[in-house]
Design an enzyme around this catalytic site. Structure first.
Site, mmCIF file in Angstrom:
data_model
loop_
_atom_site.group_PDB
_atom_site.id
_atom_site.type_symbol
_atom_site.label_atom_id
_atom_site.label_comp_id
_atom_site.label_asym_id
_atom_site.label_seq_id
_atom_site.Cartn_x
_atom_site.Cartn_y
_atom_site.Cartn_z
ATOM 1 N N GLY A 1 47.656 34.982 45.263
ATOM 2 C CA GLY A 1 47.069 34.396 43.705
ATOM 3 C C GLY A 1 47.989 35.248 42.481
ATOM 4 O O GLY A 1 48.990 36.240 42.193
ATOM 5 N N SER B 1 35.787 44.206 38.210
ATOM 6 C CA SER B 1 36.057 43.937 36.617
ATOM 7 C C SER B 1 34.806 44.031 36.416
ATOM 8 O O SER B 1 33.798 44.056 36.130
ATOM 9 C CB SER B 1 35.154 41.971 36.510
ATOM 10 N N TYR C 1 29.393 34.971 39.514
ATOM 11 C CA TYR C 1 30.681 35.416 40.155
ATOM 12 C C TYR C 1 31.038 36.806 39.680
ATOM 13 O O TYR C 1 31.533 38.111 40.976
ATOM 14 C CB TYR C 1 32.040 35.216 39.060
ATOM 15 N N LYS D 1 30.694 40.781 42.293
ATOM 16 C CA LYS D 1 31.887 41.665 42.686
ATOM 17 C C LYS D 1 31.130 43.122 42.164
ATOM 18 O O LYS D 1 31.125 44.045 42.277
ATOM 19 C CB LYS D 1 32.004 41.699 40.621
HETATM 20 N N1 LIG Z 1 42.117 37.324 36.313
HETATM 21 C C1 LIG Z 1 41.335 38.284 35.570
HETATM 22 O O1 LIG Z 1 41.186 37.690 34.019
HETATM 23 C C2 LIG Z 1 40.642 39.484 36.390
HETATM 24 C C3 LIG Z 1 39.744 39.961 35.887
HETATM 25 C C4 LIG Z 1 38.766 41.423 36.750
HETATM 26 C C5 LIG Z 1 38.693 40.703 38.366
HETATM 27 N N2 LIG Z 1 40.027 40.337 38.826
HETATM 28 C C6 LIG Z 1 40.147 39.894 40.176
HETATM 29 O O2 LIG Z 1 41.429 40.363 40.813
HETATM 30 C C7 LIG Z 1 41.693 39.911 42.223
HETATM 31 C C8 LIG Z 1 42.496 38.704 41.716
HETATM 32 O O3 LIG Z 1 42.064 37.577 40.922
HETATM 33 P P1 LIG Z 1 43.708 36.429 40.252
HETATM 34 O O4 LIG Z 1 43.216 36.223 38.881
HETATM 35 O O5 LIG Z 1 44.885 36.941 40.870
HETATM 36 O O6 LIG Z 1 42.534 35.155 41.368
HETATM 37 P P2 LIG Z 1 43.928 33.817 41.798
HETATM 38 O O7 LIG Z 1 42.583 33.189 42.082
HETATM 39 O O8 LIG Z 1 45.335 33.796 41.104
HETATM 40 O O9 LIG Z 1 43.722 34.408 43.023
HETATM 41 C C9 LIG Z 1 42.995 35.190 44.223
HETATM 42 C C10 LIG Z 1 43.651 34.899 45.442
HETATM 43 O O10 LIG Z 1 42.976 35.086 47.112
HETATM 44 C C11 LIG Z 1 42.657 34.009 47.248
HETATM 45 N N3 LIG Z 1 41.515 33.900 48.439
HETATM 46 C C12 LIG Z 1 40.885 33.084 48.032
HETATM 47 N N4 LIG Z 1 39.733 33.251 48.746
HETATM 48 C C13 LIG Z 1 40.318 33.863 49.908
HETATM 49 C C14 LIG Z 1 40.126 34.077 51.444
HETATM 50 N N5 LIG Z 1 38.364 33.531 51.347
HETATM 51 N N6 LIG Z 1 41.097 34.458 52.489
HETATM 52 C C15 LIG Z 1 42.087 35.376 51.861
HETATM 53 N N7 LIG Z 1 42.507 34.311 50.517
HETATM 54 C C16 LIG Z 1 41.916 34.220 49.659
HETATM 55 C C17 LIG Z 1 42.757 32.376 46.473
HETATM 56 O O11 LIG Z 1 43.798 32.078 48.123
HETATM 57 C C18 LIG Z 1 44.428 33.406 46.200
HETATM 58 O O12 LIG Z 1 45.675 33.608 45.601
HETATM 59 C C19 LIG Z 1 40.396 38.688 42.235
HETATM 60 O O13 LIG Z 1 39.536 39.873 43.129
HETATM 61 C C20 LIG Z 1 39.646 38.830 40.827
HETATM 62 O O14 LIG Z 1 38.109 38.966 41.028
HETATM 63 C C21 LIG Z 1 40.545 39.388 37.935
#
Ligand SMILES: NC(=O)c1ccc[n+]([C@@H]2O[C@H](COP(=O)([O-])OP(=O)(O)OC[C@H]3O[C@@H](n4cnc5c(N)ncnc54)[C@H](O)[C@@H]3O)[C@@H](O)[C@H]2O)c1
Length: 334
Positions: free
Chosen positions: A10, A117, A141, A145
Site C-alpha cells: 500500500g 489514525s 472506518y 481503528k
Molecule cells: N493514508 C492515510 O491517510 C492514513 C491515515 C491514518 C492511518 N492510516 C492507516 O495506515 C495503514 C495504511 O494505509 P494506506 O493509506 O497505505 O492504505 P493502502 O490501501 O494504500 O494500503 C493498505 C494495504 O493493505 C492491503 N490489505 C488490505 N486488507 C488486507 C488483508 N486482509 N490482508 C492483506 N493485505 C491487505 C491492501 O492491499 C493495501 O496494499 C492503514 O491501516 C490505514 O488505516 C492511513
C-alpha cells in the site's frame, strides 16, 4: 532486523518498507493486493495473501525465523466506503487483525506496531490533541481503528503480545526517490483534490466549510510527509522494547504528526506558491460529518521514539506534485 509489513504493497507500507531498507533492515511484505498495486512489491520479499491466513503466517515465520517485529498496516482505508460497506470494514479490519495477532502470539512473534489514525479523536476546542484526549471516531472506518487499539491493549495486558499503537495524522507526498506514493486513481482527500484542480481535471477545488473555529474558518489538518511517517516506524521497530520499558506498560499509543496544523486555505496557498499559479477555488458549505480537524501534540513521539518530523508542508506538497507526474511511469495511469 527482519520486519513483517502487512499492507506493505500500500501507500504507507511501501514507503515504510523503503525506509526500513535504508535503515539496514529487511522488510517482509504480506499483502492481499486488494488495493495495493503489484508494482510496489516487485523488488521485495513478498507473500501474496491475507493477514488472517494462519497457515501462511506459519510459513512466513518458518522461512524467516529471525522475524523480530510486525508492522500491521493492512486494512480497508476509505472512510466513505466504510459507511456503505460496514460488514466488510468490521470483518477485514477487526476480525482479520484479531486472527493475525493471535497467530503472531502463537508463533512467538509478540512485537506489533499498529497503524491507527487521528480520526479516532473527538474535536477539542484547542484543536491540539494528545494521546489522552477524548476519542469519538466518526465513521465505521475510524471505529475499527479505535476498537483495534482497545483489543490490542487488552491482549497486551494479558498475553505476551506487545504493541506500539501509532496514530497517524495526514500523510502526504512520496518517498524521496519517487519509487512509491499514492496509488488511488482519484484520492478523495484535500491534497488529492487540489492536485486534480491544479491539473485542470476539476473545474475548481471546493473548500467545504468556511465557518469552522479555526484561524481562517476552514478545516485544519496536520499534514505529515509520508517519508517522515515511514521513518517513525523505523524508530518504532528499533526502539520497541526500550519504548515499552520507558512507559512501564505492555502497550502505548503515540501520535505521529508534525505538531502543527495547516488550514485548507493555507494549503491552497502552499500549492499555489509551489506551482507559481493560482488554483481555481469555490467555497461551499460544510459536508455532513466533517469536522474542524486537529493537530498532534508530538511530545510523546519525541521523547519515546526520539523522532520528530523534519519536512515542511511545502516539501510534502512538492513531493506530491512530483509523484503525480512520476506515477504515470510507475503505475501506468495519471
Ligand atoms: N493514508 C492515510 O491517510 C492514513 C491515515 C491514518 C492511518 N492510516 C492507516 O495506515 C495503514 C495504511 O494505509 P494506506 O493509506 O497505505 O492504505 P493502502 O490501501 O494504500 O494500503 C493498505 C494495504 O493493505 C492491503 N490489505 C488490505 N486488507 C488486507 C488483508 N486482509 N490482508 C492483506 N493485505 C491487505 C491492501 O492491499 C493495501 O496494499 C492503514 O491501516 C490505514 O488505516 C492511513
Amino acid at each position: 532486523m527482519k520486519v513483517l509489513v502487512t499492507g506493505g504493497a500500500g501507500y504507507i507500507g511501501s514507503v515504510t518498507a523503503t525506509a526500513l531498507e535504508q535503515g539496514g533492515h529487511t522488510p517482509i511484505v504480506l499483502d492481499s493486493l486488494i488495493s495495493g498495486p503489484a508494482a510496489y512489491v516487485r523488488d521485495r520479499i513478498f507473500y501474496e495473501g491475507d493477514v488472517a491466513d494462519r497457515a501462511l503466517l506459519t510459513r512466513i515465520v518458518a522461512e524467516h525465523p529471525d522475524l523480530e517485529c510486525t508492522i500491521h498496516m493492512a486494512a480497508r482505508v476509505v472512510v466513505g466506503e466504510s459507511v456503505a460497506m460496514r460488514y466488510a470494514y468490521y470483518h477485514d479490519n477487526l476480525v482479520k487483525s484479531l486472527e493475525l495477532f493471535d497467530q503472531l502470539q502463537q508463533l512467538e512473534r509478540p512485537r506489533v506496531v499498529f497503524s491507527s489514525s487521528a480520526s479516532v479523536y473527538a474535536e477539542v476546542p484547542s484543536l491540539e490533541v494528545h494521546e489522552d484526549s477524548p476519542t469519538a471516531p466518526g465513521s465505521p472506518y475510524a471505529r475499527t481503528k479505535r476498537m483495534m487499539e482497545m483489543v490490542l491493549q487488552d491482549l497486551a495486558a494479558a498475553t505476551p503480545l506487545r504493541a506500539l499503537i501509532l496514530r497517524y495524522f495526514n500523510p502526504i507526498g512520496a518517498d524521496p526517490e519517487l519509487r512509491h506514493g499514492i496509488h488511488v486513481r482519484e484520492p478523495s482527500h484535500v491534497l488529492g483534490q487540489l492536485v486534480l484542480a491544479a491539473q485542470g481535471r476539476r473545474d475548481a477545488f471546493e473548500i467545504t466549510g468556511t465557518d469552522y473555529p479555526t484561524r481562517d474558518g476552514t478545516g485544519l489538518r496536520d499534514y505529515i510527509h509520508v517519508w517522515d511517517l515511514a521513518l517513525a516506524h523505523v524508530c518504532a521497530v528499533e526502539r520497541f522494547d526500550e519504548v515499552l520499558a520507558a512507559v512501564g506498560e505492555p502497550s502505548v499509543i503515540i501520535n505521529v504528526g508534525t505538531g502543527a496544523g495547516v488550514t485548507v486555505r493555507e494549503l491552497v496557498g502552499v500549492v499555489e506558491s509551489v506551482l507559481g499559479q493560482p488554483v481555481p477555488v469555490r467555497e461551499a458549505p460544510r459536508r455532513p460529518g466533517d469536522v474542524a480537524g486537529a493537530y498532534a501534540n508530538v511530545d510523546r513521539a519525541r521523547k519515546l521514539l526520539g523522532w520528530t518530523a523534519r519536512s515542511s508542508v511545502r516539501d510534502g506538497v512538492e513531493s506530491a506534485f512530483r509523484w503525480a507526474e512520476r506515477r504515470r511511469h510507475v503505475l501506468g495511469y495519471e
